[in-house]
Design a protein around this motif. Sequence first.
Motif, PDB file in Angstrom:
ATOM      1  N   GLU A   1      54.062  19.173  59.409  1.00  0.00           N
ATOM      2  CA  GLU A   1      53.515  20.302  58.793  1.00  0.00           C
ATOM      3  C   GLU A   1      54.779  21.290  59.056  1.00  0.00           C
ATOM      4  OE1 GLU A   1      53.533  19.968  63.690  1.00  0.00           O
ATOM      5  OE2 GLU A   1      52.981  19.300  62.242  1.00  0.00           O
ATOM      6  N   ILE A   2      56.059  21.116  59.453  1.00  0.00           N
ATOM      7  CA  ILE A   2      57.769  21.650  59.477  1.00  0.00           C
ATOM      8  C   ILE A   2      58.811  20.892  58.753  1.00  0.00           C
ATOM      9  CG2 ILE A   2      57.128  24.127  60.835  1.00  0.00           C
ATOM     10  CD1 ILE A   2      58.738  21.768  62.809  1.00  0.00           C
ATOM     11  N   GLY A   3      57.666  20.007  57.568  1.00  0.00           N
ATOM     12  CA  GLY A   3      58.973  18.778  56.908  1.00  0.00           C
ATOM     13  C   GLY A   3      58.953  17.857  57.478  1.00  0.00           C
ATOM     14  N   GLY A   4      58.647  17.814  58.600  1.00  0.00           N
ATOM     15  CA  GLY A   4      59.266  16.143  59.490  1.00  0.00           C
ATOM     16  C   GLY A   4      60.723  17.082  59.891  1.00  0.00           C
ATOM     17  N   THR A   5      60.220  15.804  61.322  1.00  0.00           N
ATOM     18  CA  THR A   5      61.632  15.719  61.973  1.00  0.00           C
ATOM     19  C   THR A   5      62.088  14.266  62.522  1.00  0.00           C
ATOM     20  OG1 THR A   5      60.494  16.559  64.376  1.00  0.00           O
ATOM     21  CG2 THR A   5      62.038  18.245  62.242  1.00  0.00           C
ATOM     22  N   THR A   6      62.824  13.581  62.526  1.00  0.00           N
ATOM     23  CA  THR A   6      63.059  12.238  63.417  1.00  0.00           C
ATOM     24  C   THR A   6      62.193  11.977  64.899  1.00  0.00           C
ATOM     25  OG1 THR A   6      66.147  12.601  63.542  1.00  0.00           O
ATOM     26  CG2 THR A   6      64.418  11.023  64.551  1.00  0.00           C
ATOM     27  N   PRO A   7      61.497  10.957  64.849  1.00  0.00           N
ATOM     28  CA  PRO A   7      60.473  10.915  66.000  1.00  0.00           C
ATOM     29  C   PRO A   7      60.421  10.261  67.198  1.00  0.00           C
ATOM     30  CG  PRO A   7      60.651   8.287  64.676  1.00  0.00           C
ATOM     31  CD  PRO A   7      61.679  10.296  63.881  1.00  0.00           C
ATOM     32  N   SER A   8      60.574  10.443  68.402  1.00  0.00           N
ATOM     33  CA  SER A   8      60.807   9.950  69.851  1.00  0.00           C
ATOM     34  C   SER A   8      60.648   8.778  69.754  1.00  0.00           C
ATOM     35  CB  SER A   8      59.586  10.582  71.073  1.00  0.00           C
ATOM     36  OG  SER A   8      58.422   9.659  70.967  1.00  0.00           O
ATOM     37  N   TYR A   9      61.511   8.205  70.731  1.00  0.00           N
ATOM     38  CA  TYR A   9      62.129   6.611  70.567  1.00  0.00           C
ATOM     39  C   TYR A   9      60.920   6.167  71.349  1.00  0.00           C
ATOM     40  CZ  TYR A   9      63.617   2.435  72.650  1.00  0.00           C
ATOM     41  OH  TYR A   9      64.004   0.805  72.781  1.00  0.00           O
ATOM     42  N   GLY A  10      59.957   6.544  72.080  1.00  0.00           N
ATOM     43  CA  GLY A  10      58.532   5.947  72.060  1.00  0.00           C
ATOM     44  C   GLY A  10      57.289   6.123  70.956  1.00  0.00           C
TER      45      GLY A  10
ATOM     46  N   LEU B   1      62.475   8.664  59.571  1.00  0.00           N
ATOM     47  CA  LEU B   1      63.037   9.966  59.307  1.00  0.00           C
ATOM     48  C   LEU B   1      63.946  10.662  60.459  1.00  0.00           C
ATOM     49  CD1 LEU B   1      62.622  12.592  57.717  1.00  0.00           C
ATOM     50  CD2 LEU B   1      61.903  13.493  59.002  1.00  0.00           C
ATOM     51  N   ILE B   2      65.691  10.217  59.480  1.00  0.00           N
ATOM     52  CA  ILE B   2      66.848  11.010  60.566  1.00  0.00           C
ATOM     53  C   ILE B   2      67.086  12.621  60.049  1.00  0.00           C
ATOM     54  CG2 ILE B   2      69.143  10.908  61.300  1.00  0.00           C
ATOM     55  CD1 ILE B   2      66.825   8.434  61.789  1.00  0.00           C
TER      56      ILE B   2
ATOM     57  N   GLU C   1      74.655  17.919  65.301  1.00  0.00           N
ATOM     58  CA  GLU C   1      74.131  17.977  64.590  1.00  0.00           C
ATOM     59  C   GLU C   1      74.110  16.286  64.310  1.00  0.00           C
ATOM     60  OE1 GLU C   1      71.223  22.175  64.170  1.00  0.00           O
ATOM     61  OE2 GLU C   1      72.642  21.063  62.528  1.00  0.00           O
ATOM     62  N   ALA C   2      74.859  16.264  63.276  1.00  0.00           N
ATOM     63  CA  ALA C   2      75.704  15.553  62.962  1.00  0.00           C
ATOM     64  C   ALA C   2      75.653  13.528  63.879  1.00  0.00           C
ATOM     65  CB  ALA C   2      76.653  15.057  61.866  1.00  0.00           C
ATOM     66  N   GLU C   3      75.916  14.476  64.530  1.00  0.00           N
ATOM     67  CA  GLU C   3      76.123  12.892  65.890  1.00  0.00           C
ATOM     68  C   GLU C   3      74.949  12.542  66.465  1.00  0.00           C
ATOM     69  OE1 GLU C   3      78.086  12.254  69.997  1.00  0.00           O
ATOM     70  OE2 GLU C   3      78.330  14.551  69.113  1.00  0.00           O
ATOM     71  N   VAL C   4      73.950  13.774  66.670  1.00  0.00           N
ATOM     72  CA  VAL C   4      72.375  13.095  67.310  1.00  0.00           C
ATOM     73  C   VAL C   4      72.068  12.294  65.253  1.00  0.00           C
ATOM     74  CG1 VAL C   4      69.875  14.333  67.427  1.00  0.00           C
ATOM     75  CG2 VAL C   4      71.851  15.655  68.561  1.00  0.00           C
ATOM     76  N   MET C   5      72.215  12.892  64.720  1.00  0.00           N
ATOM     77  CA  MET C   5      71.484  11.499  63.288  1.00  0.00           C
ATOM     78  C   MET C   5      72.695  10.190  63.760  1.00  0.00           C
ATOM     79  SD  MET C   5      71.919  15.145  60.749  1.00  0.00           S
ATOM     80  CE  MET C   5      70.906  14.324  58.959  1.00  0.00           C
ATOM     81  N   LEU C   6      73.503  10.139  63.698  1.00  0.00           N
ATOM     82  CA  LEU C   6      73.865   8.825  63.817  1.00  0.00           C
ATOM     83  C   LEU C   6      73.589   8.186  64.815  1.00  0.00           C
ATOM     84  CD1 LEU C   6      77.836   9.975  63.137  1.00  0.00           C
ATOM     85  CD2 LEU C   6      76.066   9.284  61.608  1.00  0.00           C
ATOM     86  N   ARG C   7      73.775   9.009  66.152  1.00  0.00           N
ATOM     87  CA  ARG C   7      72.720   7.897  67.341  1.00  0.00           C
ATOM     88  C   ARG C   7      71.399   7.385  66.499  1.00  0.00           C
ATOM     89  NH1 ARG C   7      74.986   8.879  71.938  1.00  0.00           N
ATOM     90  NH2 ARG C   7      77.468   9.008  72.078  1.00  0.00           N
TER      91      ARG C   7
ATOM     92  N   VAL D   1      65.610   6.998  56.183  1.00  0.00           N
ATOM     93  CA  VAL D   1      65.370   8.381  55.368  1.00  0.00           C
ATOM     94  C   VAL D   1      66.253   9.691  56.255  1.00  0.00           C
ATOM     95  CG1 VAL D   1      63.973  10.434  54.649  1.00  0.00           C
ATOM     96  CG2 VAL D   1      63.271   7.931  55.027  1.00  0.00           C
ATOM     97  N   ALA D   2      67.181   9.644  55.437  1.00  0.00           N
ATOM     98  CA  ALA D   2      67.969  11.078  55.642  1.00  0.00           C
ATOM     99  C   ALA D   2      69.082  11.775  54.195  1.00  0.00           C
ATOM    100  CB  ALA D   2      69.150  10.239  56.745  1.00  0.00           C
ATOM    101  N   GLY D   3      69.512  12.099  54.984  1.00  0.00           N
ATOM    102  CA  GLY D   3      69.488  13.855  53.847  1.00  0.00           C
ATOM    103  C   GLY D   3      71.021  14.734  54.455  1.00  0.00           C
ATOM    104  N   ALA D   4      71.557  15.100  53.795  1.00  0.00           N
ATOM    105  CA  ALA D   4      72.035  15.921  54.103  1.00  0.00           C
ATOM    106  C   ALA D   4      72.708  17.248  52.603  1.00  0.00           C
ATOM    107  CB  ALA D   4      73.977  16.283  54.899  1.00  0.00           C
TER     108      ALA D   4
END
Length: 249
Positions: free
Chosen positions: A37-46, A62-63, A76-82, A96-99
């Motif tokens: 509903e807000i465009g999507g964010t990275t899902p939880s590990y579970g 999605l990252i 934020e970039a470090e979070v995305m890479l992890r 699925v990513a982009g910046a």
Amino acid sequence: MSRPTARVLEIAAGSLVSALAAQQGGADRVELCEALEIGGTTPSYGTLALARERLRIPLFVLIRPRPGDFVYDAHEAEVMLRDIETCVRIGCDGIVAGALDADGDIDEPLCRQLLAAAGLLPVTFHRAFDVVSNPAAALERIAALGFSRLLTSGGRASAEQGSALIAACVEQVQGRLQVMPGGGLDEGNIARVASLTRAREFHASAKVRRTSAMRAPSVVLPGLSTSWSETDAVRVRVLRDALDALDAG
């Protein structure tokens, strides 16, 4: 593996339940995320781990570390890479990513890092493309960087409204990457968008509203809702059948 078909149907699934419904309905691929509903964010590990265990179709992830724009700082970039490293480690099929930078251009240094972290996995450049300052130039950079596909609504609120730009992108890339329309696709317009754009892959969520069985709370908390959206297997099947009918025709 995805079922053999001339046109690919990817479903944006905002939960494990939605991902399984996408598979049941005949989707070729899932893009797993949270908070659609807000465009999507990275899902939880579970969510990610269980989806990987239970899906037989390709799983893209999605990252996106937060809602809002697509200009990311070093944290934020470090979070995305992890997060990408986690996806690679547990055996996901794609990213699925982009910046972007502050001028609305592709953030090439960060995108190179994201692609490198993905290794051999295909990477889709997501709808950050829909707010770039120069779509034709951005598309060339996306292709040159090595992204496998582009998800776009053609810079408009829906893929149907943006079909002219999507068609121009398909023509521009000449098969160097897949251009995938997404945004507002449903059983009423997917065939028209396919015809107008000449795209071969399509992205939809096929959602329906679900209502809570919970009795009305005495205190209403900020953000608390008694309904939410989930992918519906029947709606996925209708989309699948609509694309198959185009091939049969």
